[in-house]
Scaffold this motif. Structure first.
Motif, PDB file in Angstrom:
ATOM      1  N   THR A   1       9.643   1.460  -4.634  1.00  0.00           N
ATOM      2  CA  THR A   1       9.876   2.654  -5.448  1.00  0.00           C
ATOM      3  C   THR A   1       8.552   3.288  -5.867  1.00  0.00           C
ATOM      4  O   THR A   1       8.387   4.523  -5.829  1.00  0.00           O
ATOM      5  CB  THR A   1      10.691   2.274  -6.693  1.00  0.00           C
ATOM      6  N   ARG A   2       7.599   2.451  -6.293  1.00  0.00           N
ATOM      7  CA  ARG A   2       6.300   2.955  -6.743  1.00  0.00           C
ATOM      8  C   ARG A   2       5.579   3.683  -5.610  1.00  0.00           C
ATOM      9  O   ARG A   2       5.001   4.766  -5.796  1.00  0.00           O
ATOM     10  CB  ARG A   2       5.469   1.780  -7.262  1.00  0.00           C
ATOM     11  N   THR A   3       5.648   3.129  -4.408  1.00  0.00           N
ATOM     12  CA  THR A   3       4.987   3.764  -3.265  1.00  0.00           C
ATOM     13  C   THR A   3       5.691   5.064  -2.884  1.00  0.00           C
ATOM     14  O   THR A   3       5.057   6.082  -2.547  1.00  0.00           O
ATOM     15  CB  THR A   3       4.967   2.797  -2.079  1.00  0.00           C
ATOM     16  N   ALA A   4       7.053   5.037  -2.934  1.00  0.00           N
ATOM     17  CA  ALA A   4       7.818   6.239  -2.573  1.00  0.00           C
ATOM     18  C   ALA A   4       7.551   7.381  -3.530  1.00  0.00           C
ATOM     19  O   ALA A   4       7.696   8.557  -3.152  1.00  0.00           O
ATOM     20  CB  ALA A   4       9.311   5.903  -2.545  1.00  0.00           C
ATOM     21  N   ARG A   5       7.203   7.085  -4.731  1.00  0.00           N
ATOM     22  CA  ARG A   5       6.909   8.141  -5.702  1.00  0.00           C
ATOM     23  C   ARG A   5       5.472   8.645  -5.604  1.00  0.00           C
ATOM     24  O   ARG A   5       5.077   9.543  -6.342  1.00  0.00           O
ATOM     25  CB  ARG A   5       7.164   7.616  -7.114  1.00  0.00           C
TER      26      ARG A   5
ATOM     27  N   ALA B   1      -0.815  -9.694   2.946  1.00  0.00           N
ATOM     28  CA  ALA B   1      -0.960  -8.245   2.772  1.00  0.00           C
ATOM     29  C   ALA B   1      -1.878  -7.670   3.843  1.00  0.00           C
ATOM     30  O   ALA B   1      -1.615  -6.586   4.397  1.00  0.00           O
ATOM     31  CB  ALA B   1      -1.510  -7.943   1.379  1.00  0.00           C
ATOM     32  N   ARG B   2      -2.932  -8.408   4.166  1.00  0.00           N
ATOM     33  CA  ARG B   2      -3.856  -7.977   5.221  1.00  0.00           C
ATOM     34  C   ARG B   2      -3.146  -7.902   6.563  1.00  0.00           C
ATOM     35  O   ARG B   2      -3.313  -6.943   7.340  1.00  0.00           O
ATOM     36  CB  ARG B   2      -5.030  -8.942   5.276  1.00  0.00           C
ATOM     37  N   GLU B   3      -2.303  -8.916   6.853  1.00  0.00           N
ATOM     38  CA  GLU B   3      -1.604  -8.961   8.132  1.00  0.00           C
ATOM     39  C   GLU B   3      -0.558  -7.845   8.237  1.00  0.00           C
ATOM     40  O   GLU B   3      -0.380  -7.238   9.295  1.00  0.00           O
ATOM     41  CB  GLU B   3      -0.934 -10.324   8.285  1.00  0.00           C
ATOM     42  N   VAL B   4       0.143  -7.581   7.117  1.00  0.00           N
ATOM     43  CA  VAL B   4       1.151  -6.522   7.147  1.00  0.00           C
ATOM     44  C   VAL B   4       0.495  -5.182   7.418  1.00  0.00           C
ATOM     45  O   VAL B   4       0.976  -4.384   8.247  1.00  0.00           O
ATOM     46  CB  VAL B   4       1.923  -6.498   5.813  1.00  0.00           C
ATOM     47  N   ARG B   5      -0.598  -4.927   6.776  1.00  0.00           N
ATOM     48  CA  ARG B   5      -1.262  -3.626   6.954  1.00  0.00           C
ATOM     49  C   ARG B   5      -1.841  -3.470   8.360  1.00  0.00           C
ATOM     50  O   ARG B   5      -1.924  -2.364   8.888  1.00  0.00           O
ATOM     51  CB  ARG B   5      -2.355  -3.455   5.910  1.00  0.00           C
ATOM     52  N   SER B   6      -2.250  -4.594   8.953  1.00  0.00           N
ATOM     53  CA  SER B   6      -2.838  -4.519  10.294  1.00  0.00           C
ATOM     54  C   SER B   6      -1.799  -4.609  11.394  1.00  0.00           C
ATOM     55  O   SER B   6      -2.118  -4.436  12.580  1.00  0.00           O
ATOM     56  CB  SER B   6      -3.853  -5.655  10.475  1.00  0.00           C
ATOM     57  N   GLY B   7      -0.535  -4.894  11.049  1.00  0.00           N
ATOM     58  CA  GLY B   7       0.536  -5.017  12.043  1.00  0.00           C
ATOM     59  C   GLY B   7       0.622  -6.382  12.665  1.00  0.00           C
ATOM     60  O   GLY B   7       1.343  -6.564  13.661  1.00  0.00           O
ATOM     61  N   ALA B   8      -0.085  -7.375  12.136  1.00  0.00           N
ATOM     62  CA  ALA B   8      -0.089  -8.710  12.727  1.00  0.00           C
ATOM     63  C   ALA B   8       0.858  -9.661  12.035  1.00  0.00           C
ATOM     64  O   ALA B   8       0.921 -10.845  12.401  1.00  0.00           O
ATOM     65  CB  ALA B   8      -1.505  -9.288  12.693  1.00  0.00           C
TER      66      ALA B   8
ATOM     67  N   LEU C   1      13.246  -3.395   6.596  1.00  0.00           N
ATOM     68  CA  LEU C   1      13.737  -2.558   5.507  1.00  0.00           C
ATOM     69  C   LEU C   1      15.104  -3.044   5.041  1.00  0.00           C
ATOM     70  O   LEU C   1      15.369  -3.139   3.836  1.00  0.00           O
ATOM     71  CB  LEU C   1      13.829  -1.101   5.970  1.00  0.00           C
ATOM     72  N   TYR C   2      15.957  -3.391   6.012  1.00  0.00           N
ATOM     73  CA  TYR C   2      17.278  -3.884   5.639  1.00  0.00           C
ATOM     74  C   TYR C   2      17.162  -5.180   4.827  1.00  0.00           C
ATOM     75  O   TYR C   2      17.876  -5.375   3.829  1.00  0.00           O
ATOM     76  CB  TYR C   2      18.110  -4.109   6.903  1.00  0.00           C
ATOM     77  N   ALA C   3      16.256  -6.055   5.246  1.00  0.00           N
ATOM     78  CA  ALA C   3      16.069  -7.327   4.528  1.00  0.00           C
ATOM     79  C   ALA C   3      15.599  -7.075   3.098  1.00  0.00           C
ATOM     80  O   ALA C   3      16.020  -7.756   2.156  1.00  0.00           O
ATOM     81  CB  ALA C   3      15.081  -8.215   5.272  1.00  0.00           C
ATOM     82  N   LEU C   4      14.705  -6.101   2.914  1.00  0.00           N
ATOM     83  CA  LEU C   4      14.229  -5.796   1.559  1.00  0.00           C
ATOM     84  C   LEU C   4      15.371  -5.272   0.706  1.00  0.00           C
ATOM     85  O   LEU C   4      15.558  -5.697  -0.432  1.00  0.00           O
ATOM     86  CB  LEU C   4      13.097  -4.775   1.623  1.00  0.00           C
ATOM     87  N   VAL C   5      16.190  -4.351   1.298  1.00  0.00           N
ATOM     88  CA  VAL C   5      17.280  -3.768   0.519  1.00  0.00           C
ATOM     89  C   VAL C   5      18.268  -4.833   0.113  1.00  0.00           C
ATOM     90  O   VAL C   5      18.706  -4.906  -1.041  1.00  0.00           O
ATOM     91  CB  VAL C   5      17.959  -2.643   1.327  1.00  0.00           C
ATOM     92  N   GLN C   6      18.605  -5.707   1.020  1.00  0.00           N
ATOM     93  CA  GLN C   6      19.613  -6.719   0.748  1.00  0.00           C
ATOM     94  C   GLN C   6      19.081  -7.868  -0.111  1.00  0.00           C
ATOM     95  O   GLN C   6      19.864  -8.595  -0.724  1.00  0.00           O
ATOM     96  CB  GLN C   6      20.149  -7.282   2.079  1.00  0.00           C
TER      97      GLN C   6
ATOM     98  N   GLY D   1       4.398  -0.135   1.760  1.00  0.00           N
ATOM     99  CA  GLY D   1       3.706   0.888   2.524  1.00  0.00           C
ATOM    100  C   GLY D   1       4.164   0.931   3.963  1.00  0.00           C
ATOM    101  O   GLY D   1       4.328   2.022   4.550  1.00  0.00           O
ATOM    102  N   ARG D   2       4.353  -0.256   4.550  1.00  0.00           N
ATOM    103  CA  ARG D   2       4.825  -0.273   5.942  1.00  0.00           C
ATOM    104  C   ARG D   2       6.258   0.227   6.067  1.00  0.00           C
ATOM    105  O   ARG D   2       6.624   0.904   7.035  1.00  0.00           O
ATOM    106  CB  ARG D   2       4.736  -1.693   6.494  1.00  0.00           C
ATOM    107  N   LEU D   3       7.100  -0.105   5.069  1.00  0.00           N
ATOM    108  CA  LEU D   3       8.503   0.290   5.150  1.00  0.00           C
ATOM    109  C   LEU D   3       8.711   1.761   4.846  1.00  0.00           C
ATOM    110  O   LEU D   3       9.793   2.307   5.114  1.00  0.00           O
ATOM    111  CB  LEU D   3       9.345  -0.569   4.198  1.00  0.00           C
ATOM    112  N   LEU D   4       7.751   2.429   4.295  1.00  0.00           N
ATOM    113  CA  LEU D   4       7.829   3.866   4.058  1.00  0.00           C
ATOM    114  C   LEU D   4       7.032   4.660   5.084  1.00  0.00           C
ATOM    115  O   LEU D   4       6.876   5.872   4.972  1.00  0.00           O
ATOM    116  CB  LEU D   4       7.329   4.194   2.642  1.00  0.00           C
ATOM    117  N   ALA D   5       6.487   3.942   6.074  1.00  0.00           N
ATOM    118  CA  ALA D   5       5.766   4.618   7.152  1.00  0.00           C
ATOM    119  C   ALA D   5       6.788   5.252   8.102  1.00  0.00           C
ATOM    120  O   ALA D   5       7.957   4.827   8.172  1.00  0.00           O
ATOM    121  CB  ALA D   5       4.885   3.620   7.893  1.00  0.00           C
ATOM    122  N   PRO D   6       6.403   6.276   8.873  1.00  0.00           N
ATOM    123  CA  PRO D   6       7.355   6.932   9.783  1.00  0.00           C
ATOM    124  C   PRO D   6       7.981   5.968  10.785  1.00  0.00           C
ATOM    125  O   PRO D   6       9.163   6.075  11.105  1.00  0.00           O
ATOM    126  CB  PRO D   6       6.492   7.993  10.473  1.00  0.00           C
TER     127      PRO D   6
END
Length: 816
Positions: free
Chosen positions: A712-716, A644-651, A696-701, A684-689
């Motif tokens: 969904t929780r973040t999008a709301r 989670a730390r790495e995802v938020r930092s982009g690493a 995102l495609y991997a998550l959806v599939q 959070g990263r997948l809903l960022a601009p």
């Protein structure tokens, strides 16, 4: 002094309504000094009612078998009426009548020569008929009955022995007559009224001076409920109806009473009577003490060789301990010999405690030969009887040959028990044995390490509030024996890191003396914890620092102080992730590893909530600091947090969804906060601009419920809604994503439909027309004109399923 007389009879000649009819009683001779009011009150008190079933006419033998009445009554004016009422026969008809001869005692008047009312009642001067002179002369005295005094005394002793089972109960009730809350009357049921008189005689000798002469009584009545006297005699057949009367009834001709009377004075007085030694009552009265105090009488009885029960012996010892000057040397020695008699096997704990107080009072005041038996009895009870609260004698009591003899007998028993496997589990017992060993000079040095190692944990048990019962004896032991104090404090200090809260609780209940030269850092930390908590309030890290300073040892020099401190501050609770990071920064990973507190830090990371921003940073530090300690499920959970730390930092490396799913499988059962951190970071990263489309495609599939739920929780959330309203391109992108995968699976389809209808639609409908047009334009630029048409159609229509909308959009895109 003279006694004014009166006669009251129903047997006067010429009275009545006929030869066999009832005859009214009247006063036939009255001293002129007696007031008329006295006569009015005296008549009912002097009347006589024959027992039920008595024939109208009796023979001489049958008449003599009827009960006589001795009575002493107090009148309303404070005067007394002493009387003897006897059944007689009418001179002409032989019908049963009665004659009462009484003397009147004005208020404050006592009988001549201190004669008791009962002794006066039994005088030979009482008349059974009215004298010939119309007014009797006042009596100067009522001499005792003629007869042999020793024979009378022996007869009373015989009676007391025959009534042994009832003695204590009757005497207890007679005592209670003179105190608050006592019974209204005491009823004595005997077949002979003379036996009731003997009861009164027993009481007269046993009751304290001044009380016996005021005890009102009647030795016979048919109506005990209406009697004006405090002690009432009845026949056994008249006692049956008194079961629920509220009176204290003693049927001395029936079954023996069960159980003790529960009255130490009465039990002692009963034993004195059974011992045929009523003279001891007078002897005991000469000793200091309150009326009805059991101590003086018990001391007198024991010195006279009368055996007593344990409660009575305890009363004697307590009385003598409070007044060691009241007895001379001979009586003190006799008392000690009686208390320590080897034939006594029913001693109780209170008796031993009283004996201990007696020894303390006599020690140094009486010769050692007098006190030695007490000391020997006390230590023998401490070793063999298991009385852990017993007050032990001083060491000087065993300095002579008597002490050596006791040590020779008890020493091997003490050593054997202290060396046994069970020693130490019973704190009071172990403390008592160690103290007795010192008193007797028994060498236990080799046993001491193992004893204190088992004793120290036992001190921590027990859930009662306040100081435990063994606390005073333990403190005395530690004060008496320096080697025991040093060893025991050291043992407590060693176990404190594993039981800090229990040790702190012990120190709050028992003020252990550890202010000497021993380091004892853990004990000092436990003792200083309450003050540190009070000073630092809610800042638990600061509290820990204060507690560590109280120990006086650095965690780098003694890492175990970390375990003690953490246990004192957090006990069974995990620190917050932020607190855990501070703990890790305050000491090296090596110190936490040696103290075992690394597991507390790990627990803090895993227990953190999904929104705790410190948890991922803590997990990163823990994985670096404790690579060997964190393995298996725990390591996978920490890696989820680090991810989670790495995802938020982009690493983070690619394939986020797969990474989450793989680590989750290894971390099962994974903590909700840990999984939430990883999933929320991805969402959070997948809903960022600027999101990675492939992730995102991997998550959806993937159709993963946890990841899609986090998305969904973040999008709301409020942040996404605000961005949708402010950025047409972002709104267009979300519309495209949420409509682009109609065949991705049920989980994503339902989530996307909900986001379109419940998140995006309200935002778009709230926009002004030009902003809606901007969103529509952005949708067109991001795809095709067919997608723009689909957006216009979606915006105009009411809610439709995502499947239908998605298919329509897909068809328009193909046609375009």
């Amino acid at each position: 002094m003279s006694l004014a007389q009166l006669h009251y009879t129903s047997a006067a000649d010429g009275d009545g309504t006929g030869e066999d009819g009832p005859v009214a009683a009247r006063f036939t001779s009255v001293d002129a000094s007696i007031p008329a009011s006295v006569l009015t009150e005296a008549g009912p008190l002097l009347a006589y009612e024959a027992p039920s079933g008595t024939p109208d006419r009796l023979t001489d033998t049958a008449l003599r078998a009827l009960p006589e009445v001795y009575s002493f009554s107090l009148l309303s004016d404070g005067s007394g009426l002493l009387a003897r009422t006897v059944p007689v026969r009418s001179p002409r008809t032989s019908a049963v009548r009665f004659h009462a001869h009484a003397v009147h005692l004005p208020p404050g008047t006592r009988l001549p020569e201190g004669t008791s009312p009962l002794a006066a009642c039994r005088s030979a001067r009482w008349a059974a008929a009215t004298p010939e002179r119309p007014l009797p002369d006042p009596l100067a005295a009522l001499p005792a009955p003629a007869g042999h005094e020793a024979r009378e005394r022996e007869a009373l002793n015989d009676f007391a022995v025959s009534r042994g089972p009832w003695l204590a109960g009757v005497l207890s009730d007679l005592r209670r007559l003179h105190g608050p809350g006592g019974p209204e009357r005491v009823v004595l049921a005997e077949r002979q009224s003379a036996d009731v008189a003997r009861w009164i005689a027993l009481a007269g000798l046993a009751l304290p001076d001044g009380l016996a002469e005021h005890l009102t009584f009647t030795t016979y009545t048919r109506r005990p409920r209406e009697a004006a006297q405090r002690v009432v005699g009845v026949l056994p057949e008249d006692a049956d109806e008194l079961a629920d009367s509220g009176l204290r009834v003693h049927v001395c001709t029936g079954p023996r009473p069960e159980g003790p009377a529960g009255d130490t004075w009465a039990e002692t007085a009963a034993r004195v009577w059974r011992g045929r030694a009523p003279e001891l009552f007078r002897e005991a009265a000469a000793l200091p003490g309150e009326p009805f105090a059991a101590g003086p009488l018990a001391v007198t009885a024991l010195c006279a060789g009368i055996p007593l029960g344990t409660e009575e012996r305890a009363a004697a010892a307590d009385w003598a301990a409070e007044r060691p000057y009241a007895l001379d040397g001979t009586r003190t020695r006799r008392l000690v010999e009686a208390l320590t008699s080897p034939g006594t096997d029913d001693r109780s704990g209170p008796e031993f405690d009283a004996a201990g107080r007696l020894f303390a009072a006599l020690d140094g005041r009486s010769p050692a030969t007098t006190t030695a038996p007490l000391a020997a009895m006390l230590v023998t009870e401490a070793v063999r009887g298991g009385n852990g609260s017993l007050e032990l004698p001083g060491r000087t009591a065993f300095s002579g040959p008597e002490g050596a003899a006791v040590a020779g007998v008890l020493g091997p028993e003490i050593v054997s028990e202290l060396g046994g496997a069970g020693v130490g589990l019973d704190v009071a017992r172990t403390v008592q044995l160690l103290r007795v060993a010192r008193l007797l000079g028994v060498d236990c040095a080799e046993l001491l390490p193992s004893v204190v190692d088992r004793l120290a944990p036992a001190l921590l048990t027990g859930g009662e509030e306040g100081a435990p019962g063994w606390a005073p004896a333990l403190l005395e032991l530690m004060d008496e024996q320096f080697d025991v104090r040093t060893a025991l404090l050291g043992a407590l200090d060693r176990i404190a890191p594993d039981h800090p809260a229990e040790v702190a609780r012990l120190l709050s209940r028992v003020p252990l003396p550890f202010t000497g030269t021993q380091a004892l850092p853990h004990l000092r930390m436990c003792a200083g914890a309450p003050e540190a908590r009070a000073d630092c309030g809610d800042d638990r890290v600061a509290t820990l620092q204060r507690i560590l300073r109280a120990g006086g040892v650095s965690p780098f020099a003694e890492p175990l102080v970390l375990r003690t401190g953490v246990g004192l501050v957090w006990n069974e609770e995990a620190p917050t992730a932020a607190e855990a990071r501070q703990l890790l920064e305050a000491a090296t990973s090596d110190a936490h590893r040696a103290a075992g507190t690394w597991s507390v830090l790990v627990a803090a990371a895993l227990a953190a909530g999904a929104d705790d921003g410190a948890a991922p940073e803590l997990a990163h530090d823990l994985l670096r600091g404790f690579p060997r300690e964190t393995g298996g499920r725990v390591r996978a959970a920490l890696q989820l947090l680090e991810f989670a730390r790495e995802v938020r930092s982009g690493a983070a490396e690619p394939d986020w969804a797969e990474r989450v799913r793989a680590l989750r499988a290894e971390a099962e059962p994974v903590e909700p906060g840990v999984l939430g951190q990883a999933c929320d970071a991805v969402a959070g990263r997948l809903l960022a601009p600027e999101r990675p489309d492939e992730e995102l495609y991997a998550l959806v599939q993937s159709g993963d419920a946890d990841l899609i739920a986090a998305y969904t929780r973040t999008a709301r959330g409020d942040g996404v809604r605000a961005r949708l309203a402010a950025d047409p391109a972002y709104a267009a992108d979300c519309f495209t994503v949420w409509t682009a995968h109609p065949h991705a699976g049920e989980v994503w389809t339902e989530a996307a439909a909900g986001l379109l209808d419940e998140v995006l639609r309200p935002v778009v409908r709230a926009l002004p027309t030009d902003r809606v047009a901007a969103v529509e334009d952005a949708v067109g630029r991001s795809g095709s004109s067919g997608r723009a048409d689909a957006f216009r159609d979606w915006n105009r229509r009411e809610r439709r399923t995502l499947g239908r909308l998605g298919r329509r959009i897909a068809g328009r895109v193909r046609r375009g």
